[in-house]
Design an enzyme around this catalytic site. Structure first.
Site, PDB file in Angstrom:
ATOM      1  N   ASP A  50      68.983 -75.553  38.439  1.00 44.51           N
ATOM      2  CA  ASP A  50      68.687 -75.912  39.825  1.00 44.51           C
ATOM      3  C   ASP A  50      67.778 -74.867  40.469  1.00 44.51           C
ATOM      4  OD1 ASP A  50      69.333 -77.564  42.287  1.00 44.51           O
ATOM      5  OD2 ASP A  50      70.038 -75.597  42.934  1.00 44.51           O
ATOM      6  N   LYS A 103      63.733 -75.157  41.707  1.00 42.78           N
ATOM      7  CA  LYS A 103      63.262 -74.745  43.031  1.00 42.78           C
ATOM      8  C   LYS A 103      62.132 -73.727  42.928  1.00 42.78           C
ATOM      9  CE  LYS A 103      67.745 -75.552  45.253  1.00 42.78           C
ATOM     10  NZ  LYS A 103      68.941 -74.936  45.870  1.00 42.78           N
TER      11      LYS A 103
END
Length: 801
Positions: free
Chosen positions: A663, A667
């Site tokens: 994750d 980003k």
């Protein structure tokens, strides 16, 4: 780089200042091997037509007209050129004007055509000479040396004969701008052939196709296609993008900015066509492009004041429907298609609408073809039309069109089979008021925007609650109507074109939902009839849904995404998605993919687009990992903190998607791309907190065995505490382009050590923020703040619509 072609109309060459402006444009926007096509300067062609007309009636007036032409051309040469080059052009001009003065009437068609060709020849010579004088190598080229076309009502360029001749000429001038005459060609008898009304634009796109150029730009006195004539409608807006079929329909309806023959070569080639103003090059443009996205209604209001009707009576006793199709097919093949037509089957009659310029040629063609038993030509009509893909299927636009016409003397209304136009033929009427009224009715009425929510879990349910609270204010703020028309999850979906009450989704979804095959909901959304725009909100983490982003663009939808998959995918797919939305004038917003409600994506993009150069990014990018490491001081095992965060909805449905670093990696890739860096996911060094033994278990088994998370982290925490430090999960994009995400030990007074639980922090180093990084800090996780980020993007998108 491939060649481009620039075409300049008469208004772009009207005087000396205009010529100098064209030189500036070519210096700035063209390459030395580009092609340039020119019309006759100013009103030269009209003046030559007057000269030919008077030659047969009044030789004195003809002589005076020729003197005015000579004076105008002389003034241009004297104003722009000097020395030998000016003397040479002046000598050529005087010799040719003397030849024109010696003509004796009557002139046949070929002789008249040769007279009118002088305007383009003079323009090409003058512009080439001016470019050479400005140290920009150029050569003038008469198109009659290579363009081949036979005489007829609408002469067609013979591509087979013309292409090799053009390529041979271009091969002789590889490093010069070739300035080519528009409007003229030559037939097999070596006679001049005029390519008809707007023939210079047609010859420009035809030459572009023959030369296989990448782009043709037509420079004129307007920036492109507007939603209506800006001289009539004050708030008419420039359309930056127009579908090729819409442009064709607009041209077919005789809109002055485009001509149907101009677009024919574009249809049969791969080149782009741009329309731009030579007087204000930076005022915007219209790009004509092949687009797959479905249209939702009218984009342009166009009108004609002087329209004629041809009434055809077809042979009685025969199959009228077959005869009607035969007549229309013959006219289409002859490129004499009517602007609009009405069928009166009970009277065996067809009524065909044409411009005055076309009507006489069509009337003669029909009489010669013996397709009708009787034909009449009637004057005194006008035309009003709404153009745009899907306009005939847009109930709101249909209603508005008929409402505006209910008090008008309408002769008939024609609905295009292509669904590209609604056309009304009226008994002659001043249309200014009607154009303004129709533009206001169709384009300034409240827009209807359809919303489709993908994902009804934590974030989705929070957004539904927020939307229910904010809907009225949102509609008031932007003067639009927003309707939730679809809710989609992985197995089922609920679709209702009339609108879904967001407050009733939880209670009614199970009863209303139907099986989701992954395609049907998307197709239904793309085929909405009564909405001007449609927006998909993707609040899932679904890779399958991210793979449908290209299809969403093809259906003409906008997209707001909290899903990080596409933004951090392989570069090829990421750029495909970006291009797919941008090329059709749709938007893909994804601020919620990083930092939840924090404006980090906006900030990074705005810095870059404002001229800053971002050199490094770092921080804590995961609200989940921020919360975990803020709590983790050794008093509670890390695994228990993970389960607590999961129970409170702070993690992904499977906490491993947070713990494995993927994750945070996604980003970092998204932010790096926003900063202008081309980075691939595999370029990021990722430290996973999930031991190999836990990676492939079911969620329940993972939670049962999550104590395996503890040992390694406990050891690292102990080492850090001995050094009076804490551990944090940090993302870094270094100045050398290296990227990493993983656990770091930081000093107790470091900004990364002193965050509130769930806070994100982003430090941006750049050319402007070199010594003191720009820091953005705040909550970076939680369903409410992420739902707020989605709502923020919805507000931003509404402002763009």
């Amino acid at each position: 780089m491939k060649q481009q072609l620039h075409k300049f109309g008469g208004s772009s060459l009207a005087d000396g200042d205009c010529y100098l402006n064209v030189v500036d444009i070519l210096q700035q926007y063209s390459q030395q091997h580009d092609l340039v096509v020119v019309s006759a300067a100013g009103k030269t062609t009209n003046q030559l037509i007057d000269f030919v007309s008077h030659l047969e009636k009044d030789s004195l007036t003809a002589h005076q007209q020729l003197q005015a032409i000579r004076q105008y051309q002389t003034q241009l040469i004297e104003e722009l050129l000097n020395g030998d080059i000016a003397d040479h052009l002046m000598s050529q001009l005087n010799q040719e004007c003397s030849q024109l003065a010696a003509l004796t009437p009557p002139l046949n068609y070929a002789q008249q055509s040769a007279v009118l060709a002088h305007g383009e020849v003079w323009s090409a010579r003058l512009l080439a000479a001016l470019l050479n004088q400005q140290q920009l190598p150029a050569i003038a080229q008469d198109a009659r040396a290579f363009l081949r076309a036979e005489t007829g009502p609408q002469p067609e360029v013979d591509r087979t004969r013309s292409a090799p001749l053009l390529k041979e000429i271009l091969a002789q001038h590889p490093q010069q701008r070739v300035i080519i005459t528009g409007f003229i060609a030559q037939n097999s008898a070596m006679e001049t052939v005029l390519l008809g009304r707007n023939g210079s634009d047609y010859s420009a796109t035809m030459i572009g196709a023959l030369a296989d150029v990448e782009r043709v730009t037509i420079w004129s006195d307007v920036a492109g296609v507007y939603s209506a004539d800006p001289r009539v409608v004050d708030d008419a807006c420039l359309l930056p993008l127009l579908r090729l079929d819409e442009a064709n329909e607009l041209a077919r309806l005789a809109a002055p900015v485009l001509h149907s023959r101009t677009l024919q070569p574009v249809v049969h080639s791969t080149m782009e066509l741009h329309l731009r103003s030579s007087h204000q090059p930076e005022s915007g443009s219209t790009r004509i492009e092949r687009i797959l996205a479905s249209g939702r209604g009218a984009k342009i209001i166009t009108s004609l004041e002087d329209v004629l009707l041809i009434e055809l009576t077809l042979a009685a006793g025969q199959d009228f429907q077959r005869l009607q199709h035969t007549v229309l097919a013959h006219l289409k093949r002859a490129q004499l298609e009517p602007l609009a037509f009405e069928v009166q089957a009970d009277q065996h009659q067809l009524r065909l609408a044409y411009t005055r310029e076309m009507a006489s040629d069509v009337f003669s063609y029909l009489q010669d073809s013996a397709l009708a038993t009787e034909s009449k030509l009637k004057e005194g009509y006008s035309l009003l039309a709404a153009v745009g893909a899907g306009v005939t299927r847009n109930a709101q636009h249909n209603h508005g069109f008929y409402q505006q016409l209910k008090t008008c003397p309408v002769e008939f209304i024609c609905t295009a089979e292509s669904e590209l136009s609604l056309v009304a033929v009226l008994r002659q009427n001043t249309l200014t008021e009607r154009v303004i009224g129709l533009h206001k009715q169709l384009f300034q009425a409240q827009k209807r925007v359809a919303l489709a929510l993908c994902g009804k879990g934590n974030i989705g349910s929070s957004w539904l609650k927020l939307f229910a609270e904010q809907q009225t204010e949102l509609e008031k703020r932007y003067g639009m109507q927003f309707s939730l028309v679809a809710i989609i999850d992985s197995q089922t979906f609920w679709f209702d074109e009339a609108g879904i009450n967001p407050s009733q989704v939880a209670a009614r979804y199970q009863d209303e939902a139907q099986p989701n095959d992954g395609q049907r909901w998307l197709q239904q959304l793309g085929e909405l009839r009564n909405y001007d725009e449609a927006i998909v909100l993707d609040v899932t983490a679904s890779e399958h849904l991210a793979q449908q982003y290209l299809a969403m663009a093809q259906h003409g939808l906008h997209l707001i995404s909290a899903n990080k998959v596409a933004g951090s995918a392989e570069g090829e797919y990421y750029h495909q998605v970006k291009h797919a939305f941008s090329k059709i004038g749709r938007h893909w917003l994804y601020n919620a993919t990083v930092g939840a409600g924090l404006p980090i994506n906006h900030t990074v993009r705005d810095l870059r687009e404002s001229g800053d150069d971002i050199t490094a990014l770092s921080g804590i990018f995961s609200g989940t990992l921020s919360w975990l490491f803020q709590q983790y001081d050794g008093s509670t095992p890390f695994s228990e903190l993970v389960e607590l965060a999961w129970q409170q909805g702070l993690t992904e449905p499977d906490p491993r998607h947070d713990l494995d670093g993927s994750d945070v990696m996604r980003k970092l890739v998204i932010l790096a791309r926003e900063s202008g860096l081309n980075i691939e996911p595999q370029h990021v060094k990722v430290e996973s907190l999930v031991p190999e033994a836990l990676r492939h278990l079911s969620l329940d088994d993972f939670l049962d065995q999550s104590h395996l998370l503890n040992q390694s982290l406990a050891e690292r925490l102990a080492r850090a505490q001995k050094e009076h430090k804490v551990i944090r999960y940090v993302a870094r994009l270094e100045k050398n382009g290296q990227a990493s995400v993983g656990v770091e030990a930081v000093e107790l007074d470091h900004p990364l050590a002193n965050l509130r639980p769930c806070d994100n922090i982003f430090a941006i180093e750049s050319k402007w923020y070199r010594d003191n990084p720009l820091v953005i800090r705040g909550p970076g996780a939680g369903r409410e703040v992420t739902a707020g980020a989605i709502q923020s993007d919805l507000n931003r998108l509404a402002s763009l619509l």
